[in-house]
Design an enzyme around this catalytic site. Sequence first.
Site, mmCIF file in Angstrom:
data_model
loop_
_atom_site.group_PDB
_atom_site.id
_atom_site.type_symbol
_atom_site.label_atom_id
_atom_site.label_comp_id
_atom_site.label_asym_id
_atom_site.label_seq_id
_atom_site.Cartn_x
_atom_site.Cartn_y
_atom_site.Cartn_z
ATOM 1 N N HIS B 215 -0.383 -57.610 -24.766
ATOM 2 C CA HIS B 215 -0.756 -58.423 -25.450
ATOM 3 C C HIS B 215 -1.601 -57.998 -26.021
ATOM 4 O O HIS B 215 -2.720 -57.903 -26.445
ATOM 5 C CB HIS B 215 -0.192 -60.389 -25.827
ATOM 6 N N SER B 219 2.671 -54.249 -28.958
ATOM 7 C CA SER B 219 4.051 -53.299 -27.971
ATOM 8 C C SER B 219 3.614 -52.362 -29.051
ATOM 9 O O SER B 219 3.255 -51.398 -30.115
ATOM 10 C CB SER B 219 5.211 -53.736 -28.820
ATOM 11 N N LYS B 242 16.394 -61.420 -33.830
ATOM 12 C CA LYS B 242 17.066 -60.191 -33.254
ATOM 13 C C LYS B 242 17.200 -60.129 -32.264
ATOM 14 O O LYS B 242 18.341 -59.999 -31.600
ATOM 15 C CB LYS B 242 15.751 -59.289 -34.020
ATOM 16 N N ASP B 243 16.027 -60.846 -30.811
ATOM 17 C CA ASP B 243 16.731 -61.022 -29.522
ATOM 18 C C ASP B 243 17.742 -62.157 -29.609
ATOM 19 O O ASP B 243 18.427 -60.683 -28.761
ATOM 20 C CB ASP B 243 14.727 -61.110 -29.416
ATOM 21 N N GLU B 286 24.417 -52.024 -2.594
ATOM 22 C CA GLU B 286 24.367 -52.564 -4.197
ATOM 23 C C GLU B 286 24.816 -50.888 -5.051
ATOM 24 O O GLU B 286 24.015 -50.258 -4.904
ATOM 25 C CB GLU B 286 24.244 -53.647 -4.542
#
Lengths: 183, 407
Positions: B215, B219, B242-243, B286
């Site tokens: 912040h 972004s 949107k998320d 893994e």
Amino acid sequence: MGDLAETQSVPTEDESRRDFLLHATVATGVVGAAVSLWPLINSLNPAADTLALSSVEVSLAGLEEGQAATISWRGKPVFLRYRTPAEIEEARSERWQDLPDPQPDEERVQDDRYLIVVGVCTHLGCIPLGQKTTETRGDFGGYFCPCHGSHYDVSARIRRGPAPSNLEVPEYTYLSETNVRIG
Amino acid sequence: MSNEKGWGMRAFDWFEERLPIVSFIDHSVGSKYPAPNNLNYFWNFGSLAGFMLVVLMMTGIVLAMSYTPHVDHAFESVERIMRDVNSGWLIRYLHANGGSFFFIVVLIHIFRGMYYGSYKAPREVLWWLGIVIYLLMMATAFMGYVLPWGQMSFWGATVITNLFSAVPIVGDEIVTLLWGGFSVDNPTLNRFFALHYLLPFAIVGVVVLHIWALHIPGSNNPMGIEVTANDKIPFHPYYTSKDVFGLGVFLLFYFTVVFWFPNAMGHPDNYIPANPLQTPAHIVPEWYFLPFYAILRSIDDKLTGVILMFGSILILFVVPWLDTSRVRSANFRPIFKVLFWIFLLDCFVLGWCGSQLPEGLPLILTRVGTFWYFFHFLVLLPVVGWIETPRPLPSSISTPVIASPAE
């Protein structure tokens, strides 16, 4: 305020004395905090009961020539092998000075016949193959670690692959001709 | 009139004056956080990662209530969770596959940052914090995989802890300290359980710092250019909605695996109880560790292999300075764009190599892939920054749209 005026004009010696006291206090605090961490870290080391289980007695009487057996010691496998005269001959015919981790076979056994090594690959701790008759013994007739391809010879010395050193020979003593205490 | 506000609103104001937590959240991921208006779907993966962290912690806490961290009981307690505990199978499959999906979304998040140059000034610390999260995730995932105490758990733990024996002089002491004994055993399982429970909370802490650091500059965006206030829209409701849509799509994939292929990403050998005297024929970690495992095995020297493996992750910390180009987005960098896709391919190749025995073709590919991995960061990134001519950058997000509306 008279007092305040006095404290504001402290002589230089007093300032350096204050600095010294400040630095000494901080240093003592830092060292003290670091030292007090030690019991916490040390508590992660092996506990007394874990250490108490650190030796084991084993009889070699049941082994025939050419046979191998695996026992458990400190949670790790220990390879016991009754080597044939041909195998001993092979282990000693090599120029040991040229090996990746140079060590003569004589230094790795107390009784020429019995090879006693920790069966844990010195690379990343897998158990090499070669103890069972059905398993491959690698390109040098000893052990082969399938995890990352380390080959060991009949004296369990590293010959090829990523392992940095020979299979470890544990501390052991013969209590009689065929009784051994490992650890 | 003061009567305009209802009692609920006034109670809220009273609380906000004393602890402004709601406005704090609103400024972080709400209507008071202005975000660029051109973020594409690759910007969904940060919030997806946050979602997966919450899922893993919630399922993990419940699993811990039925799990016994003891070598004699761990395997059976996991089987009991699978067979007897109500919904235990579901919770465990959500947790085990959740780990994989957490890595999937985080890796996409990281590669997005690489493609759009999100690590560049002024976001270096944000990038660092992301790498710290990634490292903590790997430690947590590794220790979690040990807990069921199957064959792969045990031997994975053995191989990975033995990496530290490569440290000169004190290597063996470090390994003994990690094990709490002479081999991977009950003390090891106990402390791994304690740390596996602890580290996710540490991750939450670093995530808070990560969002805080985000912040300060705000972004990045697909154009990689500075964003004017005119080209920003509030995070809520635009990007929250949107998320949530992206979350729905993501859950289709996640639940498909959880319900239909729950063991696809696991190894069958881990359904065999741990046996300290028998190494499985073929130890594989893994999938998310495979590229690093390949790099470890690329060289026939233990210490060098270990240094290369850790180096392959730690090198990410200096990427903001290795990349000498001031243009962020690969969309304006013709050469870097190609190199990015080659690098991504290289990571997949290394991943495949990590699942194979280190001999023949896989070994050759491993060595080529490892070379390229470091060549990309240490040589190509700085050199390309100097020689490349980037395409002209628009002065703002809206400029190209306004200038040529026909397109």
